[in-house]
Design an enzyme around this catalytic site. Structure first.
Site, short mmCIF file in Angstrom:
data_model
loop_
_atom_site.label_atom_id
_atom_site.label_comp_id
_atom_site.label_asym_id
_atom_site.label_seq_id
_atom_site.Cartn_x
_atom_site.Cartn_y
_atom_site.Cartn_z
N ARG A 27 9.78 2.53 -13.64
CA ARG A 27 9.31 1.38 -14.05
C ARG A 27 8.17 0.73 -13.21
O ARG A 27 8.22 1.05 -12.10
CB ARG A 27 10.50 0.36 -13.77
CG ARG A 27 10.15 -1.02 -14.30
CD ARG A 27 10.97 -2.16 -13.52
NE ARG A 27 12.63 -1.82 -14.17
CZ ARG A 27 12.85 -2.45 -15.35
NH1 ARG A 27 11.92 -3.30 -15.96
NH2 ARG A 27 14.37 -2.51 -15.54
N ILE A 28 7.09 0.44 -14.23
CA ILE A 28 5.90 -0.05 -13.33
C ILE A 28 6.17 -1.64 -13.06
O ILE A 28 6.59 -2.19 -13.95
CB ILE A 28 4.77 0.17 -14.16
CG1 ILE A 28 4.42 1.65 -14.40
CG2 ILE A 28 3.31 -0.39 -13.79
CD1 ILE A 28 4.34 2.40 -13.24
N LEU A 29 6.06 -2.15 -11.99
CA LEU A 29 6.16 -3.20 -11.44
C LEU A 29 5.06 -4.26 -11.67
O LEU A 29 5.58 -5.46 -12.15
CB LEU A 29 6.69 -3.36 -9.78
CG LEU A 29 7.67 -2.73 -9.43
CD1 LEU A 29 7.80 -2.36 -7.96
CD2 LEU A 29 9.26 -3.53 -9.84
N GLU A 48 -0.24 7.31 -4.44
CA GLU A 48 -1.08 8.11 -4.26
C GLU A 48 -1.16 9.09 -5.45
O GLU A 48 -2.02 9.95 -5.39
CB GLU A 48 -0.31 8.95 -3.24
CG GLU A 48 -0.36 8.45 -1.65
CD GLU A 48 0.68 9.11 -0.83
OE1 GLU A 48 1.86 8.84 -1.03
OE2 GLU A 48 0.30 9.84 0.28
N1 MCN Z 1 3.50 -0.40 -8.01
C1 MCN Z 1 3.95 -0.67 -9.17
N2 MCN Z 1 4.80 -0.15 -9.77
C2 MCN Z 1 5.43 0.84 -9.27
C3 MCN Z 1 5.20 1.29 -7.92
C4 MCN Z 1 4.11 0.67 -7.24
O1 MCN Z 1 3.35 -1.48 -9.77
N3 MCN Z 1 6.49 1.63 -10.07
C5 MCN Z 1 2.26 -0.79 -7.39
C6 MCN Z 1 2.73 -2.05 -6.46
O2 MCN Z 1 1.49 -3.00 -6.47
C7 MCN Z 1 2.75 -1.51 -4.86
C8 MCN Z 1 1.60 -0.46 -5.21
O3 MCN Z 1 1.69 0.01 -6.47
O4 MCN Z 1 2.34 -2.46 -4.21
C9 MCN Z 1 2.08 0.93 -4.13
O5 MCN Z 1 3.34 0.93 -4.28
P1 MCN Z 1 4.06 2.52 -3.73
O6 MCN Z 1 3.66 3.69 -4.72
O7 MCN Z 1 5.39 2.35 -3.38
O8 MCN Z 1 3.10 2.86 -2.50
P2 MCN Z 1 3.27 2.19 -0.83
O9 MCN Z 1 3.63 0.52 -1.23
O10 MCN Z 1 4.23 2.91 -0.10
O11 MCN Z 1 1.68 2.21 -0.42
C10 MCN Z 1 1.52 3.24 0.19
C11 MCN Z 1 0.45 4.21 -0.64
C12 MCN Z 1 -0.11 5.18 0.03
S1 MCN Z 1 0.98 6.25 0.76
C13 MCN Z 1 -1.38 5.38 0.51
S2 MCN Z 1 -1.81 6.52 1.38
C14 MCN Z 1 -2.27 4.32 -0.24
C15 MCN Z 1 -1.47 3.68 -1.44
O12 MCN Z 1 -0.58 3.46 -1.29
N4 MCN Z 1 -2.97 3.58 0.59
C16 MCN Z 1 -3.79 2.46 0.07
N5 MCN Z 1 -2.55 2.91 -2.22
C17 MCN Z 1 -3.55 2.14 -1.33
N6 MCN Z 1 -4.17 0.97 -1.87
C18 MCN Z 1 -4.93 0.38 -0.91
N7 MCN Z 1 -5.61 -0.91 -1.46
N8 MCN Z 1 -5.06 0.62 0.55
C19 MCN Z 1 -4.59 1.87 0.76
O13 MCN Z 1 -4.71 1.95 1.99
MO1 MOS Z 2 0.07 7.41 2.49
S1 MOS Z 2 -1.30 9.09 3.22
O1 MOS Z 2 1.58 8.19 2.91
O2 MOS Z 2 -0.21 6.34 3.86
#
Ligand code: MCN
Ligand code: MOS
Length: 729
Positions: A621-623, A696
């Site tokens: 699900r995309i949030l 990622e």
């Molecule tokens: N999201 C969504 N629906 C989902 C999952 C996520 O809409 N099903 C969106 C949300 O806006 C959420 C974002 O994607 O805040 C990222 O969610 P998630 O995939 O859970 O990742 P994290 O919150 O754990 O963020 C870390 C990830 C990683 S590991 C790296 S590396 C990275 C990335 O996010 N670094 C970033 N994206 C980045 N984006 C920015 N602007 N800056 C970084 O340093």
């Molecule tokens: Mo991402 S490289 O796990 O912050």
């Protein structure tokens, strides 16, 4: 759950603050009486400090202290666990393990005075020959450093009897994370309490490390990072400059601010390690995989462990009975590598998806067909059904949007004027992960909800999705939700890393929302004036700030009415998400994607332009459609940089030779075409709200898709990144 708020492309709730310059990034933090620190870094890569002369620096205008290994207080060894290593405290002794190692920190009244005085520190070294180069036979080697090597079936036998055997090596240059925001630390001692503002993706990691190193309880350390100008993995360690700022603040008895310069960003906060891989595949003549043997070598710093799980995703990516993975690390006199978006996975994917492309030409099977032939319908190791897998839809929808059917499979057959045109694609299975997370949720008399968690928003959109989740689960308008994050004093949260925060937080918030609703029902359970008296949680739902009967919206009342009548200011509930229990009946699914690239190559000039990239993602699900789209787009841009431009160059002395944004090339607008992103798939069955990670995944298949397109255009196979003009000529 039929959703009205989740998924919506809500604008960032922190957008106005950021646009107005009112969001405090670590570099913006200031205090009365603030002092400034500048680093002195080693100019050799290996040896010891014979003499360090700080007299001139100490006498320079405005200087308050110069800290070296000779006058630093002794600190305890930092805790280190297998997945999350600590950085070595660089002043603990006179050893130099890499070029750019911090050897002194100068504290002065102004930043300029600190920088000027830092230049006056002179260091004499006993220089020894550095161990450099991933193939250096003198380098210490660690085998199976993560204890995660995989073996199933009999790879040797399967390779020996396979109809088709593939055996190639891949190389990927070291690369450096370049978040726009310079990493900075502001440290302040408040009595026996240490408060730091730091560029981190993981406040609780830093809290723990600081507490152990300074010998104090964790509650005495507070780490704040309400906003971060990007991290991309660089914020997943407690780096030496953090420790130095805290030491300096204690020694001078005033707050200390330390901002890394751009060149220091190259040698102080990690980089994607250089890697080599050997990949052997065995297949039938039809293209069915019978064996995969995947060996990966990555660099690490001397005395610095780094987790780079290159082969980790290989065993589950395709249905194949015989699989073996091998991991090796080579210890060098280099600054410690660290996570960089898609760490490990991006390298492993480049090898596997390039190899499948090679097989597709050799066997004359369409690249998508070849992947479908080896589709892992169930988890290949456990045999369990996936919690959600729409990789087939990624291939189909991605191919449609890209126009894959228009591809003429013959090499060099497609043209645009005199430019060679190539189409390439890659499949992606990305092992993101969920970790324990807590959240605290309150509703007050003003009808507003507040969620608190030590999670971070590193640019990703955590503030916004937390707002959406709370609004959805409590039946509120998003404007009625306040989000407090980026503070280690708040309920426990994992790193923003491994693309796991959104799912981890979703679990915690969902659990907290359920608990909060139950609390409201408990309050009115025996209340004769409440239409909800005696109702069970599954008999009610929430809309527009009201709890009401599922079957009849008229039977119910607002949160505010309940609080007022019972003389309560607010009700608060905690929520928690713990990782998957063992023995589950479904296999937690990776996120999936298919990526398609079109390249145009000028055969005379070697000029390569990426014309288009289409990415189809199964992220559960995309949030927030808009933010998720930005996540994938940004990651694809990084992927283009990785494939064509980025390379951290170590010279023969172990110095990074291109540590500026003038010399280290990242993708800029001119390198980036229109990027198409589409989401497919269903909410994941394993996770709260059905969320998978998407932060990622967009980078993972870009290199292979482009390299495969280059092959299609030119017949030249690149197994080494970056692919540069000189190689294409
Ligand atoms: N999201 C969504 N629906 C989902 C999952 C996520 O809409 N099903 C969106 C949300 O806006 C959420 C974002 O994607 O805040 C990222 O969610 P998630 O995939 O859970 O990742 P994290 O919150 O754990 O963020 C870390 C990830 C990683 S590991 C790296 S590396 C990275 C990335 O996010 N670094 C970033 N994206 C980045 N984006 C920015 N602007 N800056 C970084 O340093
Ligand atoms: Mo991402 S490289 O796990 O912050």
């Amino acid at each position: 759950m039929t959703s009205t708020i989740l998924g919506r492309p809500l604008d960032r709730v922190d957008g106005p603050l950021k646009v107005r310059g009112a969001a405090p990034y670590p570099t913006d933090v200031t205090y009365p009486n603030l002092t400034h620190a500048a680093l002195v870094q080693s100019t050799i890569a290996a040896g010891t400090i014979r003499r360090i002369d700080t007299d001139r620096a100490e006498a320079a205008p405005g200087v308050i202290a110069v800290i070296t290994h000779q006058n630093t207080p002794a600190l305890a060894e930092a805790p280190s666990d297998q997945l999350f290593p600590s950085a070595r405290y660089p002043l603990k002794d006179d050893q130099i393990l890499h070029h750019g190692q911090h050897v002194a920190v100068v504290v002065a009244e102004t930043c300029e005075q600190a920088v000027a005085a830092a230049r006056l520190v002179t260091v004499d070294y006993n220089v020894t020959a550095p161990v450099l180069g991933i193939e250096n036979p003198d380098a210490a080697i660690v085998r199976n450093p993560f204890g995660l090597e995989h073996s199933r079936g009999d790879v040797a036998a399967a390779l020996a009897s396979a109809e088709v055997v593939y055996d190639q090596t891949f190389h990927i240059a070291a690369e450096t994370n370049n978040p726009m925001g310079l990493f900075a630390t502001v440290a302040r001692w408040d009595g026996d309490r240490l408060v730091v503002h730091d560029s981190t993706q993981w406040p609780l990691l830093e809290r723990r490390i600081l507490a152990v190193m300074f010998g104090m309880p964790e509650e005495k350390v507070r780490v704040l990072v309400p906003y971060l100008g990007g991290g991309f993995g660089a914020g997943l360690r407690a780096w030496p400059h953090l420790i130095l700022a805290a030491v300096a603040a204690r020694m001078v008895g005033r707050p200390v601010k330390l901002v890394l310069t751009r060149p220091q960003m190259f040698n102080s906060i990690g980089h994607r390690p250089e890697t080599r891989q050997r990949l052997r595949l065995g297949a039938t003549r039809e293209g069915r995989l019978v064996a995969i043997d995947h060996e990966a070598i990555s660099t690490r710093g001397i005395a610095e462990y780094n987790v780079e799980l290159i082969t980790f995703g290989t065993p589950a990516a395709y249905a194949c009975p015989n699989v073996a993975t091998h991991d090796v690390q080579v210890s060098l006199n280099i600054p410690s590598p660290n996570a960089m978006r898609g760490p490990g996975a991006v390298e492993g994917n480049f090898a596997i998806e390039s190899a499948l492309d090679e097989l597709s030409y050799q066997l004359q099977v369409d690249p998508i067909e070849l992947r479908l032939l080896n589709y892992a319908e169930v988890h290949p190791q456990s045999g369990l059904p996936w919690s959600g897998k729409a990789l087939r839809d990624c291939y189909r929808v991605g191919a449609e949007r890209f126009g894959w059917a228009k591809r003429d499979p013959r090499i060099g057959s497609m043209r645009n004027g005199h430019l060679l045109v190539g189409y390439g694609m890659a499949g992606v299975s990305y092992e993101w992960y969920v970790t324990p997370c807590q959240a605290r949720l309150s509703i007050g008399r003003d009808g507003r909800a507040r969620v608190r968690s030590a999670a971070t928003d590193i640019g990703t959109g955590t503030y916004t999705i937390a707002t959406q989740m709370v609004a959805e689960l409590l039946g509120l308008d998003p404007r009625q939700v306040d989000v407090s994050i980026g503070d280690s004093d708040l309920p426990l949260a994992p790193q923003s890393g491994g693309s796991g925060l959104a799912a981890s937080l979703a679990g915690a918030i969902e659990n907290a929302a359920g608990n909060l609703l139950r609390k409201f029902l408990d309050v009115v359970a025996d209340d004769p004036r409440s239409p909800l008296g005696g109702r069970q949680p599954d008999e009610v739902t929430v809309t527009r700030g009201r709890i009401h009967a599922v079957d009849d919206p008229a039977i119910g009342e607002s949160y505010v009415d309940i609080l007022m009548r019972h003389g309560l200011d607010e009700l608060t509930a905690d929520g928690e998400k713990t990782p998957h229990p063992e023995g589950a009946s479904v296999a937690p699914s990776p996120a999936f994607a298919a990526q398609f690239a079109e390249v145009h190559i000028d055969p005379d000039l070697g000029l390569l332009r990426v014309a288009r990239i289409v990415t189809a993602v199964d992220g559960g699900r995309i949030l927030n459609e808009k933010l998720a789209h930005s996540q994938v787009t940004g990651a694809v841009v990084m992927g283009i940089g990785m494939t064509l431009l980025e390379e951290t160059i170590f010279d023969a002395t172990g110095r990074i030779a291109n540590a500026t944004l003038g010399d280290y090339l990242v993708a800029v607008n001119a390198d980036v075409p229109d990027l198409d992103v589409v989401f497919v798939g269903e909410p994941d069955r394993f996770n709260a709200l059905g969320v998978k990670g998407v932060g990622e995944i967009g980078i993972i298949g870009v290199a292979a898709a482009i390299a495969n397109a280059v092959y299609h255009a030119t017949g030249r196979r690149f197994r080494s990144l970056p692919i540069t003009i000189d190689q294409l000529l």
